[in-house]
Scaffold this active site. Sequence first.
Site, PDB file in Angstrom:
ATOM      1  N   THR A  43       0.816  -1.219   0.000  1.00 52.48           N
ATOM      2  CA  THR A  43       0.000   0.000   0.000  1.00 52.48           C
ATOM      3  C   THR A  43       0.846   1.263   0.000  1.00 52.48           C
ATOM      4  OG1 THR A  43      -1.864  -1.075   1.062  1.00 52.48           O
ATOM      5  CG2 THR A  43      -1.685   1.278   1.419  1.00 52.48           C
ATOM      6  N   TYR A  57      -8.126   0.468  -3.590  1.00 50.69           N
ATOM      7  CA  TYR A  57      -7.096   1.146  -4.396  1.00 50.69           C
ATOM      8  C   TYR A  57      -6.166   0.087  -5.007  1.00 50.69           C
ATOM      9  CZ  TYR A  57      -4.876   0.173   0.060  1.00 50.69           C
ATOM     10  OH  TYR A  57      -4.423  -0.468   1.185  1.00 50.69           O
ATOM     11  N   THR A 123       1.669  -4.294   4.269  1.00 51.99           N
ATOM     12  CA  THR A 123       1.564  -4.519   5.708  1.00 51.99           C
ATOM     13  C   THR A 123       1.012  -5.911   6.056  1.00 51.99           C
ATOM     14  OG1 THR A 123      -0.637  -3.531   5.801  1.00 51.99           O
ATOM     15  CG2 THR A 123       1.236  -2.069   6.214  1.00 51.99           C
ATOM     16  N   ASP A 124       0.348  -6.563   5.093  1.00 51.98           N
ATOM     17  CA  ASP A 124      -0.357  -7.804   5.432  1.00 51.98           C
ATOM     18  C   ASP A 124       0.572  -8.941   5.868  1.00 51.98           C
ATOM     19  OD1 ASP A 124      -2.667  -6.474   4.921  1.00 51.98           O
ATOM     20  OD2 ASP A 124      -3.056  -7.394   2.985  1.00 51.98           O
ATOM     21  N   LYS A 196       0.397  -7.485  13.030  1.00 55.96           N
ATOM     22  CA  LYS A 196      -0.646  -6.556  12.563  1.00 55.96           C
ATOM     23  C   LYS A 196      -1.917  -6.869  13.327  1.00 55.96           C
ATOM     24  CE  LYS A 196      -2.795  -4.690   8.412  1.00 55.96           C
ATOM     25  NZ  LYS A 196      -2.893  -4.690   6.953  1.00 55.96           N
ATOM     26  N   GLU A 317      -1.710 -28.639  27.536  1.00 60.26           N
ATOM     27  CA  GLU A 317      -2.961 -29.150  26.940  1.00 60.26           C
ATOM     28  C   GLU A 317      -2.731 -30.411  26.100  1.00 60.26           C
ATOM     29  OE1 GLU A 317      -6.049 -27.991  27.623  1.00 60.26           O
ATOM     30  OE2 GLU A 317      -5.028 -26.711  29.071  1.00 60.26           O
TER      31      GLU A 317
END
Length: 360
Positions: A43, A57, A123-124, A196, A317
């Site tokens: 981006t 965009y 950023t992903d 993120k 667990e």
Amino acid sequence: MNRRLLASFSAILSLVLVAHAAVAAQAVQAGLPNVTILATGGTIAGTGATSTTTVGYAVATVAVQALIDAVPALKVVANVHGEQVFQIASENMTCGHWLKLAGRVNELLARDDVDGIVITHGTDTLEETAYFLNLVIKSDKPVVLIGAMRPSTAISADGPMNLFNAVSLAGSHEAVGRGVLVCMNDQINGARDVTKTDTSNLDTFRSRELGFLGFMQAGKPTFYRSTTRRHTTQTEFDVHEVKELPKVGVVYGYADYGRIAIDAFVSAGVKGIVHAGVGNGSISNEARQALIEARAKGIVVVRASRVGGGAVARNGEANDDALDFVVADNLNPQKARILLALALTKTTDTREIQRMFYQY
Ligand code: SIN
């Protein structure tokens, strides 16, 4: 002056002007750090139809030189050189891209005339690239990843300030030896812990309960703490000769999820599975059986958690000793996948791999 003479005179003049422009473009200012910006898309290099377009965009359209030219103040803090390594949306980042990027970063940082690197990135998956580089870069020099949440054409685009901060940070003495850093929204986070946390907010990169390492103010970094985990020059991972990373899949746990995804990964020939379990890495009975069978075929199983905070307790667990499983400590599943893939370039011994999960 006759025509021929005039033509030769103007040809010589253009040559002189071109040569002058080239020298000016290369002019380095003594006393300033040399920072290379490796651009990969995202981006920060995105463009929208209008100044208010902040969704829908086009990503990865603006070239690195245009990103640099948009921030004239970079010249005040560093001698900046840009390289377009990729031009992609970060959801398309692959292990192949990482290996290429790591090779270029290692090559550049080995040079005396490069003091730091900034990587612009979508950023992903930025946190994944940052953690991978944190484990394979063989230099103490600063490597800083940044992106932007708003495209370059938006009102109050965050890219230019993020780029200014990142270049300042990459050229600073304070950032030396701290591992790969992520610097967005004025905050400096370590590659291992940052994630993120919000689809759209500018304040999306957080190290959750561990907190950020420091912040940028007026182009100056202030650090308050450092990671205690091994990184960069202290790691045992060397991807110099590695052409491909071992395939590792992530299986997400939820109510009634069964074993379909695990069996599919096994059939696809993965070498490792990260199980993003519920709670403290819990596994349903059906999935547990599938993972036991996977382990019997030599596939390394790592128990992580989908929760987003806290460590998965060994032998909590699940009886990891008996099942020969590894726990991810507090690494999120997408980062556990990276560490497991790198670990598998060295060993398949689960005790060794568990050691790595507690050290990196
Ligand atoms: C991407 O990750 O390439 C798109 C989203 C972004 O950069 O924020």
